[in-house]
Design an enzyme around this catalytic site. Structure first.
Site, PDB file in Angstrom:
ATOM      1  CE  LYS A 150      -4.164  -1.888   0.317  1.00 43.86           C
ATOM      2  NZ  LYS A 150      -5.254  -1.643  -0.652  1.00 43.86           N
ATOM      3  CE  LYS A 246     -10.286  -4.861  -4.075  1.00 41.56           C
ATOM      4  NZ  LYS A 246     -10.005  -3.598  -3.346  1.00 41.56           N
TER       5      LYS A 246
END
Length: 327
Positions: A150, A246
């Site tokens: 991230k 997702k």
């Protein structure tokens, strides 16, 4: 026989803190839908996501609003038009898949053509932090073959350097969570390419990514926030090289399968990803991801505790779900 539906909100503590460019969280808040019929029951889990305007209360209310159609026997195809894509539809859709499998005795893996399902190598996510802290995270996970890192701050080149030096044998995905700008993207992409990065995920804000059509892609670029359902894909041709599917974005496995197939037709690479949820949320995604180019289904690995029974993780290998869990 009429169906019975129950809706529960649950919280699972995260191991430490999970931080991305938009903020931090210390627990996974999930909603479970259980649909019972004929002495069998199916379950689905969703994770409401603030980035898309979702709240626990709002998603629960959206599910409850479908109680009548669910009890009356609505099917997965009709659900696609009865509800918008998102977490609420995901929980219902996955519960219907699981219920069908329990009622018929035929596993979901067979229904979608992936029987026998195989174990998959999942990415493991490192939270956004200062470079030294990210290097420590990378060092602790340097034996994992694929890391998802991230980023999305002012110091990303230092983070990239720190992580790649600390985990030199790992393939690395960078996930900027819309945190880069038109002004720094070319420099950052070039730096990422020189450090052997495998993929850069959603570098720019959704809808503000037109520059991607005009610049070179020295590292493949994957859409996440920019893609929810199959209808989004045509507009992304020429902007992105891959898409992250997702279930909480697509609104369930039914739409996710359509999204995957259309993405392949258009030449996109496929990543199957997740929100931070339990094994019940990951289980259908493991079946969806059987032929994916990148798999990022590490949600349970980020939790202090998972539900029981859960998926079996051996290092970075996640096995297909036991049918007691889902499918």
């Amino acid at each position: 026989m009429a169906r019975v539906i129950s809706v529960e909100m649950e919280r699972f503590p995260i191991a430490g803190t999970f931080t991305i460019s938009r903020g931090s969280k210390t627990e996974a808040e999930v909603i479970i839908v259980t649909i019972a019929e004929g002495g069998r029951s199916g379950r689905g889990e969703c994770v409401p996501y603030k980035r898309y305007g979702e709240t626990m209360e709002g998603v629960r209310a959206a599910i409850e609003a479908m109680r009548g159609p669910i009890v009356a026997g609505i099917g997965r195809a009709a659900l696609l038009t009865a509800m918008p894509a998102g977490a609420a539809r995901n929980a219902i859709d996955c519960a219907l898949w699981d219920l069908e499998a329990k009622l018929t005795g035929a596993p979901v893996a067979a229904a979608i053509g992936v029987l026998p399902a195989r174990p998959l190598e999942t990415a493991y996510t490192l939270s956004l932090a200062e470079p030294e802290a990210m290097a420590a995270q990378a060092r602790a996970n340097a034996t994992r073959p694929l890391l998802k890192v991230k980023i999305g701050g002012d110091n990303d080149m230092a983070r990239i350097r720190a992580v790649t030096q600390a985990a030199p044998e790992s393939r690395i995905i960078l996930d900027a969570n819309e945190g880069w700008t038109d002004q720094n993207i070319e420099t950052n992409l070039g730096f990422a390419a020189r450090h052997g990065i495998a993929l850069v995920e959603q570098p720019l804000p959704a809808g503000k990514d037109g520059i991607l059509r005009r610049i070179t892609h020295p590292v493949p670029i994957c859409a996440d926030e920019s893609v929810h359902a199959a209808k989004d894909l045509d507009a992304l041709v020429g902007l992105y090289d891959a898409v992250n599917i997702k279930l909480d974005k697509s609104g369930g496995l039914t739409e996710a399968l359509k999204l995957r197939d259309r993405a392949r037709e258009l030449g996109f690479g496929i990543m199957v990803g997740c929100m931070v949820g339990t094994s019940l949320a990951m289980a259908p995604a493991v079946l969806l991801a059987q032929d994916a180019d990148f798999v990022d289904l590490d949600g349970p690995l980020l939790l202090a505790r998972d539900r029981e029974p859960g998926l079996v993780y051996q290092g970075s290998l996640v096995s297909p779900p036991d049918r007691v869990l889902w499918g």
